[in-house]
Design a protein around this motif. Structure first.
Motif, PDB file in Angstrom:
ATOM      1  N   THR A  96       0.824  -1.203   0.000  1.00 11.29           N
ATOM      2  CA  THR A  96       0.000   0.000   0.000  1.00 11.29           C
ATOM      3  C   THR A  96       0.860   1.256   0.000  1.00 11.29           C
ATOM      4  OG1 THR A  96      -1.774  -1.143   1.198  1.00 11.29           O
ATOM      5  CG2 THR A  96      -1.796   1.261   1.254  1.00 11.29           C
ATOM      6  N   ALA A  97       1.959   1.204   0.741  1.00 14.16           N
ATOM      7  CA  ALA A  97       2.884   2.337   0.741  1.00 14.16           C
ATOM      8  C   ALA A  97       3.482   2.552  -0.643  1.00 14.16           C
ATOM      9  CB  ALA A  97       3.995   2.109   1.765  1.00 14.16           C
ATOM     10  N   MET A  98       3.723   1.475  -1.368  1.00 13.65           N
ATOM     11  CA  MET A  98       4.263   1.591  -2.726  1.00 13.65           C
ATOM     12  C   MET A  98       3.247   2.239  -3.664  1.00 13.65           C
ATOM     13  SD  MET A  98       6.241  -2.073  -3.143  1.00 13.65           S
ATOM     14  CE  MET A  98       6.782  -1.701  -4.807  1.00 13.65           C
ATOM     15  N   VAL A  99       1.980   1.842  -3.544  1.00  7.94           N
ATOM     16  CA  VAL A  99       0.930   2.449  -4.354  1.00  7.94           C
ATOM     17  C   VAL A  99       0.843   3.945  -4.061  1.00  7.94           C
ATOM     18  CG1 VAL A  99      -1.559   2.530  -4.758  1.00  7.94           C
ATOM     19  CG2 VAL A  99      -0.397   0.323  -4.591  1.00  7.94           C
ATOM     20  N   ALA A 100       0.868   4.294  -2.754  1.00  7.89           N
ATOM     21  CA  ALA A 100       0.813   5.700  -2.364  1.00  7.89           C
ATOM     22  C   ALA A 100       2.011   6.466  -2.908  1.00  7.89           C
ATOM     23  CB  ALA A 100       0.751   5.818  -0.841  1.00  7.89           C
ATOM     24  N   GLU A 101       3.179   5.809  -2.920  1.00  8.72           N
ATOM     25  CA  GLU A 101       4.381   6.469  -3.418  1.00  8.72           C
ATOM     26  C   GLU A 101       4.283   6.766  -4.910  1.00  8.72           C
ATOM     27  OE1 GLU A 101       8.057   8.242  -2.621  1.00  8.72           O
ATOM     28  OE2 GLU A 101       6.660   7.325  -1.221  1.00  8.72           O
ATOM     29  N   VAL A 102       3.738   5.815  -5.667  1.00  6.87           N
ATOM     30  CA  VAL A 102       3.562   6.025  -7.107  1.00  6.87           C
ATOM     31  C   VAL A 102       2.625   7.199  -7.357  1.00  6.87           C
ATOM     32  CG1 VAL A 102       2.591   5.031  -9.213  1.00  6.87           C
ATOM     33  CG2 VAL A 102       4.076   3.651  -7.764  1.00  6.87           C
ATOM     34  N   PHE A 103       1.485   7.207  -6.680  1.00  5.81           N
ATOM     35  CA  PHE A 103       0.525   8.298  -6.848  1.00  5.81           C
ATOM     36  C   PHE A 103       1.147   9.631  -6.442  1.00  5.81           C
ATOM     37  CE2 PHE A 103      -2.875  11.105  -5.461  1.00  5.81           C
ATOM     38  CZ  PHE A 103      -3.785  11.004  -6.499  1.00  5.81           C
ATOM     39  N   ALA A 104       1.880   9.629  -5.322  1.00  9.97           N
ATOM     40  CA  ALA A 104       2.488  10.872  -4.837  1.00  9.97           C
ATOM     41  C   ALA A 104       3.552  11.378  -5.804  1.00  9.97           C
ATOM     42  CB  ALA A 104       3.087  10.658  -3.452  1.00  9.97           C
ATOM     43  N   ARG A 105       4.344  10.467  -6.369  1.00  9.71           N
ATOM     44  CA  ARG A 105       5.352  10.895  -7.353  1.00  9.71           C
ATOM     45  C   ARG A 105       4.684  11.527  -8.563  1.00  9.71           C
ATOM     46  NH1 ARG A 105      11.221  10.507  -6.621  1.00  9.71           N
ATOM     47  NH2 ARG A 105      11.359   9.512  -4.585  1.00  9.71           N
ATOM     48  N   ALA A 106       3.587  10.922  -9.012  1.00 12.02           N
ATOM     49  CA  ALA A 106       2.857  11.493 -10.137  1.00 12.02           C
ATOM     50  C   ALA A 106       2.342  12.881  -9.796  1.00 12.02           C
ATOM     51  CB  ALA A 106       1.705  10.571 -10.524  1.00 12.02           C
ATOM     52  N   ALA A 107       1.828  13.044  -8.569  1.00 16.15           N
ATOM     53  CA  ALA A 107       1.340  14.358  -8.143  1.00 16.15           C
ATOM     54  C   ALA A 107       2.475  15.372  -8.061  1.00 16.15           C
ATOM     55  CB  ALA A 107       0.636  14.231  -6.788  1.00 16.15           C
ATOM     56  N   TRP A 108       3.608  14.963  -7.505  1.00 11.55           N
ATOM     57  CA  TRP A 108       4.743  15.878  -7.357  1.00 11.55           C
ATOM     58  C   TRP A 108       5.279  16.345  -8.710  1.00 11.55           C
ATOM     59  CZ3 TRP A 108       6.684  18.880  -3.803  1.00 11.55           C
ATOM     60  CH2 TRP A 108       6.446  18.613  -2.455  1.00 11.55           C
ATOM     61  N   SER A 109       5.154  15.514  -9.742  1.00 10.30           N
ATOM     62  CA  SER A 109       5.667  15.927 -11.053  1.00 10.30           C
ATOM     63  C   SER A 109       4.930  17.139 -11.598  1.00 10.30           C
ATOM     64  CB  SER A 109       5.569  14.764 -12.054  1.00 10.30           C
ATOM     65  OG  SER A 109       4.217  14.454 -12.360  1.00 10.30           O
ATOM     66  N   GLY A 110       3.720  17.383 -11.087  1.00  7.80           N
ATOM     67  CA  GLY A 110       2.988  18.578 -11.485  1.00  7.80           C
ATOM     68  C   GLY A 110       2.990  19.673 -10.447  1.00  7.80           C
ATOM     69  N   HIS A 235      18.617  18.264  -7.829  1.00  8.12           N
ATOM     70  CA  HIS A 235      17.899  18.794  -8.986  1.00  8.12           C
ATOM     71  C   HIS A 235      17.497  17.689  -9.965  1.00  8.12           C
ATOM     72  CE1 HIS A 235      18.838  22.837  -7.668  1.00  8.12           C
ATOM     73  NE2 HIS A 235      20.108  22.514  -7.581  1.00  8.12           N
ATOM     74  N   ALA A 236      17.693  16.438  -9.587  1.00 11.61           N
ATOM     75  CA  ALA A 236      17.285  15.321 -10.434  1.00 11.61           C
ATOM     76  C   ALA A 236      15.761  15.267 -10.513  1.00 11.61           C
ATOM     77  CB  ALA A 236      17.828  14.004  -9.873  1.00 11.61           C
ATOM     78  N   PRO A 237      15.212  14.745 -11.606  1.00 14.54           N
ATOM     79  CA  PRO A 237      13.749  14.660 -11.710  1.00 14.54           C
ATOM     80  C   PRO A 237      13.167  13.749 -10.640  1.00 14.54           C
ATOM     81  CG  PRO A 237      14.810  13.432 -13.480  1.00 14.54           C
ATOM     82  CD  PRO A 237      15.889  14.219 -12.797  1.00 14.54           C
ATOM     83  N   LEU A 238      11.997  14.107 -10.140  1.00 19.75           N
ATOM     84  CA  LEU A 238      11.324  13.305  -9.123  1.00 19.75           C
ATOM     85  C   LEU A 238      10.717  12.040  -9.729  1.00 19.75           C
ATOM     86  CD1 LEU A 238       9.531  16.202  -7.211  1.00 19.75           C
ATOM     87  CD2 LEU A 238      11.726  15.112  -6.683  1.00 19.75           C
ATOM     88  N   ALA A 239      10.441  12.073 -11.007  1.00 20.26           N
ATOM     89  CA  ALA A 239       9.923  10.924 -11.754  1.00 20.26           C
ATOM     90  C   ALA A 239      10.028  11.286 -13.232  1.00 20.26           C
ATOM     91  CB  ALA A 239       8.484  10.615 -11.371  1.00 20.26           C
ATOM     92  N   LEU A 240       9.884  10.308 -14.087  1.00 22.66           N
ATOM     93  CA  LEU A 240       9.900  10.545 -15.531  1.00 22.66           C
ATOM     94  C   LEU A 240       8.670   9.904 -16.160  1.00 22.66           C
ATOM     95  CD1 LEU A 240      13.635   9.848 -16.494  1.00 22.66           C
ATOM     96  CD2 LEU A 240      12.506  12.077 -16.394  1.00 22.66           C
ATOM     97  N   TRP A 241       8.046  10.629 -17.063  1.00 21.93           N
ATOM     98  CA  TRP A 241       6.960  10.094 -17.880  1.00 21.93           C
ATOM     99  C   TRP A 241       7.530   9.723 -19.238  1.00 21.93           C
ATOM    100  CZ3 TRP A 241       2.227   9.393 -15.696  1.00 21.93           C
ATOM    101  CH2 TRP A 241       1.960  10.090 -14.496  1.00 21.93           C
ATOM    102  N   TRP A 242       7.148   8.570 -19.758  1.00 25.19           N
ATOM    103  CA  TRP A 242       7.736   8.173 -21.040  1.00 25.19           C
ATOM    104  C   TRP A 242       6.776   7.323 -21.854  1.00 25.19           C
ATOM    105  CZ3 TRP A 242       9.359   3.100 -22.572  1.00 25.19           C
ATOM    106  CH2 TRP A 242       9.128   2.107 -21.612  1.00 25.19           C
ATOM    107  N   ARG A 243       6.985   7.367 -23.158  1.00 29.84           N
ATOM    108  CA  ARG A 243       6.275   6.523 -24.111  1.00 29.84           C
ATOM    109  C   ARG A 243       7.318   5.949 -25.073  1.00 29.84           C
ATOM    110  NH1 ARG A 243       1.910  10.300 -26.869  1.00 29.84           N
ATOM    111  NH2 ARG A 243       1.363   8.337 -27.903  1.00 29.84           N
ATOM    112  N   GLY A 244       7.160   4.686 -25.409  1.00 25.06           N
ATOM    113  CA  GLY A 244       8.089   4.089 -26.350  1.00 25.06           C
ATOM    114  C   GLY A 244       8.433   2.661 -25.999  1.00 25.06           C
ATOM    115  N   VAL A 245       9.653   2.257 -26.363  1.00 21.93           N
ATOM    116  CA  VAL A 245      10.107   0.891 -26.131  1.00 21.93           C
ATOM    117  C   VAL A 245      11.166   0.896 -25.028  1.00 21.93           C
ATOM    118  CG1 VAL A 245       9.617   0.205 -28.504  1.00 21.93           C
ATOM    119  CG2 VAL A 245      11.873   1.065 -27.944  1.00 21.93           C
ATOM    120  N   PRO A 246      11.152  -0.093 -24.148  1.00 25.19           N
ATOM    121  CA  PRO A 246      12.110  -0.112 -23.032  1.00 25.19           C
ATOM    122  C   PRO A 246      13.566  -0.112 -23.484  1.00 25.19           C
ATOM    123  CG  PRO A 246      10.337  -1.692 -22.656  1.00 25.19           C
ATOM    124  CD  PRO A 246      10.178  -1.209 -24.058  1.00 25.19           C
TER     125      PRO A 246
END
Length: 515
Positions: A96-110, A235-246
């Motif tokens: 559950t903490a991992m799920v919250a962390e993912v959501f929070a990272r997404a929120a922090w990116s904005g 100053h590193a990004p808090l998360a990255l959004w991406w589309r494409g191939v791994p």
């Protein structure tokens, strides 16, 4: 159960949509005794249910959960009634903490603008979930400062969410918190920047849009995370959004950034084509910014040579920019990767372009400037590469060509290696000479010259506020603060400078852009 004021099942669905199907501990949401109420804006999770909050107890052992059955096996209780229940409850708690962390990272990116160092310190110290809860609950700078100092000093009592948030290669020195007062002042200013952007509707919309376009959220703990970005430290990004191939992301350690002017000449585009194709033939991936001119040619040549190419954007990966490169970026998604640190729906601005450049320089093994005028934005990328100790190359051009003036100065005054073909560019990766910082290159105006005083360069705050202004609709200080990601005091200070410069004008309903 509520996570950040939202139903847990909804948070799990949103997180799963941007993580490619994050595993869950069971089929349905669990109940709990949290009392947080949902509302139009994000509201904090109950302190009894947030990992790492002061006063919480049993967050990692499952003893505080009011559940009837354990979702992992459908039989044992998760309240510690038997020997296995405690273990299962702990697993669910961590998940559950991992799920919250993912959501929070997404929120922090904005919530935080790219490159926000204070946000980087806070999130890396406490974890994104706890940091988000802190600003939602309006924790005081004194309380936050104490937690950050404990984390920086090695105290691990901040909770299990830190396990999913902190990159092991990031090391914050004592210089980040010289005194308690300085740290608390910086945190107070940060809170003023972040709180106006806390809106659950925007976070949910960006996550839903990301799922629609099959964009994924990349965290620092993922195997595909470009480890070289950690050199940016706070100053590193808090998360990255991406589309494409791994495979395109996996190829970044063996990549070379090719950058240059948007208004490229035929000579510059020819060099870009030859350089990109030649480096692909030598096994390198090509990194650039998808802009017109040199960037676009570098990407196209890499695709034509069946190579891997990665484009870093200054806006959301759902809205390709420039629009004229929509088909090119669509091709890159099909066989390469398009990456941004901003959530879907975010618009590119001048400040974000400048911050995007640091990702291009940091993620690549070397940077080559192929053609650049005196004030080309690619010189900003070169400055980041040099500051990070990345090898830097520049291609010479005709001495009479103003579009090569920037390259010539890089070679003459800032120790860039003169390169003329793909073989010499490939040799840069093995050239780890001592970097010479490009201190004379201003973020906006380019290198200093001896031609006279010229216009006064704008500060970073002024650049961000100018981007947030409209030429037609007056905007209030509060609106500009939310759009620029700055405190109201910083916005007022920037507006004063822009007003004196004739770039902004105050009207009865607010401020407008004049130039």
């Amino acid at each position: 159960m509520k996570l950040f004021g939202l139903d847990e099942s909804r948070v799990r669905a949103l997180a799963s949509g941007v993580r490619g199907g994050m595993p869950t501990a069971g089929d349905g949401p669990q109940t709990c005794d949290g009392t947080a109420a949902a509302g139009p804006n994000l509201v904090p999770i109950s302190s009894a249910r947030t990992p790492g909050l002061a006063g919480s107890a049993g967050v990692a052992d499952g003893t505080d959960r009011a559940v009837g059955t354990d979702r992992a096996d459908g039989a044992d209780r998760a309240d510690g009634a038997d020997g296995s229940g405690t273990t299962n409850g702990a697993a669910i708690e961590i998940e559950t903490a991992m799920v919250a962390e993912v959501f929070a990272r997404a929120a922090w990116s904005g919530i935080a603008e790219p490159g926000d160092g204070m946000a980087g310190v806070l999130v890396a110290s406490l974890g994104a979930s706890v940091a988000l809860t802190a600003i939602l609950e309006a924790w005081s700078p004194v309380r936050l400062g104490a937690l950050v100092r404990d984390a920086l000093s090695g105290d691990t009592t901040v909770g299990p969410s830190v396990l999913f948030a902190v990159s092991p290669s990031i090391d914050f020195s004592e210089a980040d918190a010289d005194t308690s007062a300085e740290l608390e002042t910086a945190l107070d200013q940060g809170l003023q920047r972040w709180r106006p952007r806390l809106n659950s509707t925007e976070v949910i919309r960006s996550l839903q849009q990301a799922a629609r376009v099959e964009a994924r959220l990349l965290l620092a703990t993922d195997s595909l995370w470009p480890a070289a970005l950690n050199d940016l430290e706070k100053h590193a990004p808090l998360a990255l959004w991406w589309r494409g191939v791994p495979g395109a992301l996996a190829a970044l350690p063996n990549s070379i950034a090719l950058v240059g002017a948007r208004a490229a000449t035929g000579y510059g585009e020819h060099i870009a084509m030859e350089a990109s194709a030649g480096l692909v033939d030598r096994g390198f991936a090509i990194v650039s910014g998808a802009a017109y001119g040199i960037d676009g040619m570098a990407h196209r040549a890499a695709l034509a040579s069946d190579g891997l190419t990665v484009a870093f954007l200054a806006g959301g990966v759902d809205r390709f920019y420039p629009s004229g490169h929509d088909s090119l970026l669509t091709r890159i998604v099909a066989s390469g990767a398009v990456v941004s640190e901003l959530p879907c729906g975010a618009a590119p601005t001048k400040w974000r372009f400048l911050q995007r450049n640091r990702l291009i320089a940091a993620s690549s093994a070397a940077t080559v400037v192929l053609e650049a005028g005196w004030r080309s934005g690619s010189l900003n990328t070169a400055g980041h590469a040099s500051a990070l100790g990345r090898p830097l190359g520049a291609v010479p051009g005709p001495i009479t060509s103003p579009t090569s003036a920037g390259c010539h100065r890089l070679i003459r005054e800032f120790a860039a290696v003169c390169v003329t073909n793909p073989t010499e560019m490939a040799e840069l990766v093995g050239d780890r000479s001592i970097p010479v910082p490009l201190a004379n290159f201003h973020l906006e105006a380019g290198p200093n010259t001896d031609a006279g005083p010229g216009p006064i360069p704008r500060t970073s705050d002024q650049v961000r506020v100018f981007d947030a202004l409209s030429g037609r609709s007056p905007r209030t200080v509060a609106d500009l603060s939310r759009r620029a990601g700055l405190s109201s005091a910083a916005v007022r200070g920037a507006l004063g400078g822009l007003d004196l410069d004739g770039a902004a004008q105050e009207r009865e309903a607010g401020w407008v852009r004049r130039a």
